[in-house]
Design a protein around this motif. Structure first.
Motif, short mmCIF file in Angstrom:
data_model
loop_
_atom_site.label_atom_id
_atom_site.label_comp_id
_atom_site.label_asym_id
_atom_site.label_seq_id
_atom_site.Cartn_x
_atom_site.Cartn_y
_atom_site.Cartn_z
N ASN A 280 0.84 -1.19 0.00
CA ASN A 280 0.00 0.00 0.00
C ASN A 280 0.88 1.24 0.00
O ASN A 280 1.87 1.31 0.73
CB ASN A 280 -0.92 -0.01 1.22
CG ASN A 280 -2.00 -1.06 1.11
OD1 ASN A 280 -2.57 -1.27 0.04
ND2 ASN A 280 -2.28 -1.76 2.20
N SER B 4 0.91 5.44 0.27
CA SER B 4 0.14 6.59 0.74
C SER B 4 0.65 7.89 0.13
O SER B 4 1.78 8.32 0.39
CB SER B 4 0.20 6.68 2.27
OG SER B 4 -0.58 7.76 2.74
N ASN C 254 -0.36 -0.57 -4.56
CA ASN C 254 -1.70 0.02 -4.57
C ASN C 254 -1.60 1.47 -4.09
O ASN C 254 -1.41 1.72 -2.90
CB ASN C 254 -2.64 -0.77 -3.66
CG ASN C 254 -2.76 -2.22 -4.08
OD1 ASN C 254 -2.81 -2.52 -5.27
ND2 ASN C 254 -2.79 -3.13 -3.11
N SER D 4 -2.78 4.98 -2.98
CA SER D 4 -3.98 5.56 -2.35
C SER D 4 -3.80 7.06 -2.18
O SER D 4 -2.82 7.52 -1.59
CB SER D 4 -4.22 4.91 -0.98
OG SER D 4 -5.26 5.58 -0.29
N GLY E 257 -6.39 8.00 1.25
CA GLY E 257 -7.20 7.00 1.93
C GLY E 257 -6.52 6.29 3.07
O GLY E 257 -7.17 5.61 3.87
N LEU E 258 -5.21 6.44 3.18
CA LEU E 258 -4.45 5.72 4.20
C LEU E 258 -3.97 6.62 5.33
O LEU E 258 -3.81 6.16 6.46
CB LEU E 258 -3.23 5.04 3.56
CG LEU E 258 -3.52 3.97 2.51
CD1 LEU E 258 -2.24 3.53 1.83
CD2 LEU E 258 -4.20 2.77 3.16
#
Length: 338
Positions: free
Chosen positions: A27, A29, A59, A61, A64-65
């Protein structure tokens, strides 16, 4: 984040569990929306996936994180594996890289910005500094020199900067303070509202951010050549996550950095070529600051702020003079082709 095929899902997929491998998902950020500032992160994700046949994915984001000022904290606790942040958002957490935010460093273009950033990132003291947050520096997010958009009458003399409320962080904020302005360090995502509500009169950004965050839409004028400095915004990875990668995954990530940066530079160059057209379309006046006023700005802001930075950082145990000299040597090397 490691994602494993269970026996059940493998059976459904018609695979032998013995032959299945762990897929790796990270993920990432960032904040705002996809824009020139994040194009290298997007390209990195594309390249890593291609090189690993989709077995290693990033991924990305957008907000969103984590909040943008909390991305380094998120990295430190492993809340996500990769993040982008700007040194000026929390100077006390990353003092070593604030050398790159000193005003009037003399960086002329994005290629030079990449060179000086990566030279500083490679310095052992800088790596040790970021290691306190379990962060490994991966690549920079090179930005042009910042300039102002403002409301009301254009300000083209230093005397007119007195009491000017300006959105500016890091060394740029200090530079404006030196000439009597009042800097505020609202985040990029808060800048438009600050301008709209009158909390600030002016906003210092690179061109892409004036477009992305809408401040150009509130502007009456733009300083074409003030060039007081820029902010430094690294992309970092969580050290534990990086160490946990397979050799192939790590090679895919590391080998993609240069190509991701090259894509970023190409994309940003296209944005800069259309900037004047944007100003014209939006009716924004282009303001040129005189050479005499620029020289006075440098005299008031550059030398004193640099010397104070060196003194303050040296007192914290950082090789401050060495880091500053590294920036200047790197610029010299780049320009001489060595």
């Amino acid at each position: 984040m490691k994602t494993y095929l269970t026996a059940a899902t493998a059976a459904i997929a018609g695979l032998s569990i013995a032959g299945s491998a762990a897929a790796t998902e990270w993920n990432v950020s960032v904040w705002g929306k996809r824009r020139a500032f994040t194009e290298h992160v997007e390209k990195l994700a594309e390249l890593v996936s291609e090189k690993t046949g989709g077995e290693f994915t990033l991924n990305v984001s957008y907000g969103g994180l984590s909040k943008n000022k909390e991305n380094l904290d998120g990295i430190s606790i492993g809340a996500f594996e990769m993040a982008q942040f700007c040194a000026g958002y929390h100077r006390d957490k990353n003092p070593s890289i604030t050398v790159l935010e000193l005003p009037f460093l003399g960086v002329n273009n994005l290629e030079e910005e990449v060179a000086v950033s990566h030279a500083v990132y490679a310095h052992p003291a800088v790596q040790k500094d970021l290691a306190r947050w379990n962060a490994k520096l991966l690549m920079t997010s090179p930005m042009p020199q910042y300039n102002l958009v403002g409301t009301g009458d254009p300000r083209d003399e230093l005397a007119e900067f007195k009491d000017m409320r300006v959105r500016a962080t890091g060394g740029i904020g200090k530079a404006f303070s030196a000439v009597g302005a009042v800097p505020t360090s609202v985040t990029a995502t808060e800048a438009y509202n600050a301008m709209e509500s009158g909390v600030v009169d002016t906003v210092a950004f690179a061109q892409h951010a004036h477009l992305s965050f809408g401040t150009i839409n509130k502007a009456d004028w733009w300083t074409a050549n003030l060039n007081p400095g820029t902010v430094n915004c690294p992309v970092v990875v969580n050290t534990d996550a990086y160490d946990a990668l397979s050799d192939a995954e790590r090679a895919a990530l590391d080998s993609s950095v240069d190509e991701a940066i090259a894509h970023y530079l190409e994309n940003y160059a296209a944005l800069l070529t259309k900037w004047d057209t944007v100003l014209e379309e939006k009716g924004v006046e282009k303001v040129e600051i005189s050479d005499a006023q620029l020289a006075e700005f440098r005299k008031v802001a550059a030398d004193p702020i640099r010397e104070q930075w060196i003194a303050d950082m040296s007192a914290q145990g950082l090789p401050a003079q060495e880091l500053y000299d590294l920036v200047q040597k790197t610029l010299s090397d780049v320009r001489s082709g060595s």
